[in-house]
Design a protein around this motif. Structure first.
Motif, PDB file in Angstrom:
ATOM      1  N   ALA A  14      28.873  28.591  37.724  1.00  0.00           N
ATOM      2  CA  ALA A  14      28.246  27.770  38.408  1.00  0.00           C
ATOM      3  C   ALA A  14      26.868  27.370  38.010  1.00  0.00           C
ATOM      4  CB  ALA A  14      28.105  28.427  39.695  1.00  0.00           C
ATOM      5  N   HIS A  15      25.955  28.265  37.691  1.00  0.00           N
ATOM      6  CA  HIS A  15      24.845  27.650  36.865  1.00  0.00           C
ATOM      7  C   HIS A  15      24.934  26.709  36.007  1.00  0.00           C
ATOM      8  CE1 HIS A  15      23.045  31.942  38.369  1.00  0.00           C
ATOM      9  NE2 HIS A  15      23.463  31.243  39.340  1.00  0.00           N
ATOM     10  N   LEU A  16      25.852  26.875  34.869  1.00  0.00           N
ATOM     11  CA  LEU A  16      26.031  25.968  33.739  1.00  0.00           C
ATOM     12  C   LEU A  16      26.676  24.574  34.415  1.00  0.00           C
ATOM     13  CD1 LEU A  16      27.421  28.013  31.050  1.00  0.00           C
ATOM     14  CD2 LEU A  16      25.079  26.736  31.136  1.00  0.00           C
ATOM     15  N   PHE A  17      27.462  24.822  35.508  1.00  0.00           N
ATOM     16  CA  PHE A  17      28.158  23.430  36.037  1.00  0.00           C
ATOM     17  C   PHE A  17      26.767  22.680  36.797  1.00  0.00           C
ATOM     18  CE2 PHE A  17      30.538  21.289  39.342  1.00  0.00           C
ATOM     19  CZ  PHE A  17      31.240  20.361  38.529  1.00  0.00           C
ATOM     20  N   ILE A  18      25.886  22.931  37.618  1.00  0.00           N
ATOM     21  CA  ILE A  18      25.135  22.723  38.124  1.00  0.00           C
ATOM     22  C   ILE A  18      24.030  21.765  36.957  1.00  0.00           C
ATOM     23  CG2 ILE A  18      22.806  23.019  39.526  1.00  0.00           C
ATOM     24  CD1 ILE A  18      24.501  24.987  41.078  1.00  0.00           C
ATOM     25  N   LEU A  19      23.598  22.807  36.019  1.00  0.00           N
ATOM     26  CA  LEU A  19      22.726  22.180  35.144  1.00  0.00           C
ATOM     27  C   LEU A  19      23.206  21.070  34.443  1.00  0.00           C
ATOM     28  CD1 LEU A  19      20.202  22.704  33.568  1.00  0.00           C
ATOM     29  CD2 LEU A  19      21.306  24.130  31.737  1.00  0.00           C
ATOM     30  N   THR A  20      24.745  20.999  34.065  1.00  0.00           N
ATOM     31  CA  THR A  20      25.378  19.855  33.460  1.00  0.00           C
ATOM     32  C   THR A  20      25.399  18.673  34.253  1.00  0.00           C
ATOM     33  OG1 THR A  20      26.750  21.643  32.047  1.00  0.00           O
ATOM     34  CG2 THR A  20      27.584  19.232  32.004  1.00  0.00           C
ATOM     35  N   MET A  21      25.712  18.956  35.668  1.00  0.00           N
ATOM     36  CA  MET A  21      25.877  17.746  36.515  1.00  0.00           C
ATOM     37  C   MET A  21      24.414  17.052  36.985  1.00  0.00           C
ATOM     38  SD  MET A  21      28.833  17.144  37.305  1.00  0.00           S
ATOM     39  CE  MET A  21      29.206  17.860  35.466  1.00  0.00           C
ATOM     40  N   GLY A  22      23.293  17.756  36.648  1.00  0.00           N
ATOM     41  CA  GLY A  22      22.027  17.235  36.718  1.00  0.00           C
ATOM     42  C   GLY A  22      21.695  16.469  35.484  1.00  0.00           C
ATOM     43  N   LYS A  23      22.340  16.280  34.502  1.00  0.00           N
ATOM     44  CA  LYS A  23      22.356  15.370  33.309  1.00  0.00           C
ATOM     45  C   LYS A  23      21.456  16.194  32.447  1.00  0.00           C
ATOM     46  CE  LYS A  23      22.865  10.764  35.049  1.00  0.00           C
ATOM     47  NZ  LYS A  23      22.429   9.596  35.275  1.00  0.00           N
ATOM     48  N   LEU A  24      21.729  16.197  30.739  1.00  0.00           N
ATOM     49  CA  LEU A  24      20.876  17.209  30.187  1.00  0.00           C
ATOM     50  C   LEU A  24      20.034  16.232  29.289  1.00  0.00           C
ATOM     51  CD1 LEU A  24      23.898  19.180  28.722  1.00  0.00           C
ATOM     52  CD2 LEU A  24      22.333  19.903  30.505  1.00  0.00           C
ATOM     53  N   ASN A  25      18.793  15.779  30.040  1.00  0.00           N
ATOM     54  CA  ASN A  25      17.908  14.911  29.366  1.00  0.00           C
ATOM     55  C   ASN A  25      16.984  15.953  28.532  1.00  0.00           C
ATOM     56  OD1 ASN A  25      19.039  12.769  30.296  1.00  0.00           O
ATOM     57  ND2 ASN A  25      17.546  12.905  32.205  1.00  0.00           N
ATOM     58  N   ARG A  26      16.722  15.623  27.315  1.00  0.00           N
ATOM     59  CA  ARG A  26      15.783  16.646  26.424  1.00  0.00           C
ATOM     60  C   ARG A  26      14.572  15.862  26.010  1.00  0.00           C
ATOM     61  NH1 ARG A  26      18.984  18.558  21.384  1.00  0.00           N
ATOM     62  NH2 ARG A  26      18.016  20.742  21.848  1.00  0.00           N
ATOM     63  N   GLY A  27      13.511  16.605  26.315  1.00  0.00           N
ATOM     64  CA  GLY A  27      12.376  16.045  25.854  1.00  0.00           C
ATOM     65  C   GLY A  27      11.480  15.190  26.930  1.00  0.00           C
ATOM     66  N   ALA A  28      12.122  14.880  28.144  1.00  0.00           N
ATOM     67  CA  ALA A  28      11.491  14.215  29.218  1.00  0.00           C
ATOM     68  C   ALA A  28      10.809  14.928  30.042  1.00  0.00           C
ATOM     69  CB  ALA A  28      12.820  13.402  30.044  1.00  0.00           C
ATOM     70  N   PRO A  29       9.701  14.400  30.628  1.00  0.00           N
ATOM     71  CA  PRO A  29       9.192  15.495  31.505  1.00  0.00           C
ATOM     72  C   PRO A  29       9.731  15.247  33.031  1.00  0.00           C
ATOM     73  CG  PRO A  29       8.068  13.266  31.235  1.00  0.00           C
ATOM     74  CD  PRO A  29       9.016  13.195  30.382  1.00  0.00           C
ATOM     75  N   PRO A  30       9.469  16.841  33.618  1.00  0.00           N
ATOM     76  CA  PRO A  30      10.204  16.634  35.122  1.00  0.00           C
ATOM     77  C   PRO A  30       9.750  15.986  36.128  1.00  0.00           C
ATOM     78  CG  PRO A  30       8.918  18.900  34.463  1.00  0.00           C
ATOM     79  CD  PRO A  30       8.743  17.833  33.376  1.00  0.00           C
ATOM     80  N   VAL A  31       8.441  15.373  36.041  1.00  0.00           N
ATOM     81  CA  VAL A  31       7.998  14.613  37.315  1.00  0.00           C
ATOM     82  C   VAL A  31       7.534  13.017  36.661  1.00  0.00           C
ATOM     83  CG1 VAL A  31       5.625  14.476  38.438  1.00  0.00           C
ATOM     84  CG2 VAL A  31       6.549  16.529  37.708  1.00  0.00           C
ATOM     85  N   LEU A  32       7.785  12.219  37.532  1.00  0.00           N
ATOM     86  CA  LEU A  32       7.916  10.725  37.398  1.00  0.00           C
ATOM     87  C   LEU A  32       6.417  10.287  37.518  1.00  0.00           C
ATOM     88  CD1 LEU A  32       9.369   8.171  36.901  1.00  0.00           C
ATOM     89  CD2 LEU A  32       9.802   7.976  39.145  1.00  0.00           C
ATOM     90  N   GLU A  33       6.025   9.634  36.819  1.00  0.00           N
ATOM     91  CA  GLU A  33       4.563   9.153  36.654  1.00  0.00           C
ATOM     92  C   GLU A  33       4.727   7.564  36.437  1.00  0.00           C
ATOM     93  OE1 GLU A  33       1.997  11.089  33.959  1.00  0.00           O
ATOM     94  OE2 GLU A  33       2.038  12.986  34.858  1.00  0.00           O
ATOM     95  N   LYS A  34       3.552   6.811  36.435  1.00  0.00           N
ATOM     96  CA  LYS A  34       3.637   5.531  36.434  1.00  0.00           C
ATOM     97  C   LYS A  34       4.026   5.199  35.000  1.00  0.00           C
ATOM     98  CE  LYS A  34       0.811   4.431  40.345  1.00  0.00           C
ATOM     99  NZ  LYS A  34      -0.726   4.169  40.750  1.00  0.00           N
ATOM    100  N   THR A  35       3.412   5.727  34.164  1.00  0.00           N
ATOM    101  CA  THR A  35       3.679   5.301  32.625  1.00  0.00           C
ATOM    102  C   THR A  35       5.044   5.933  31.971  1.00  0.00           C
ATOM    103  OG1 THR A  35       2.714   7.274  31.785  1.00  0.00           O
ATOM    104  CG2 THR A  35       1.068   5.219  32.425  1.00  0.00           C
TER     105      THR A  35
END
Length: 112
Positions: free
Chosen positions: A39-60
């Motif tokens: 279930a942990h892997l399934f939740i992680l996969t459904m949240g999309k596997l974006n590599r190198g992107a920060p976890p917080v949205l900023e203006k830039t």
């Protein structure tokens, strides 16, 4: 990468269900642990596997990683660890009391 993670989560679900259908209490506990890992892997996969992107949205920043699946998985890991620990202690106590870990014998059904 998502296909590989889905196959791995499916394999963990399959192995977990197989172990849940066994008659020994320790195998049942291992099956619940494998189901929670799947279930942990399934939740992680459904949240999309974006590599190198920060976890917080900023203006830039145009792309970001959603932190919600990671927070859900961390919470689930703590809960599954507590449940697994409780089940292991319960199984140990049941074995000490009844001298068996087979579910049929614990239910009072005798093999004939």
């Amino acid at each position: 990468m998502e296909i590989l993670m889905c196959i791995l989560a499916g394999s963990l679900f399959t192995a977990g269900v197989y172990l849940l259908l066994q008659k020994e209490m320790l195998r049942i506990i291992l099956g619940t642990a494998l189901l929670s890992h799947g279930a942990h892997l399934f939740i992680l996969t459904m949240g999309k596997l974006n590599r190198g992107a920060p976890p917080v949205l900023e203006k830039t920043i145009k792309t970001y990683t959603d932190p919600l699946p990671q927070a859900l998985i961390l919470t689930s890991i703590v809960i599954s660890f507590g449940v697994t620990s409780f089940l292991l202690v319960l199984a140990y106590r049941a074995y000490q009391t009844n001298q068996t870990d087979k579910m049929d014998e614990l239910k009072g059904l005798e093999d004939e």
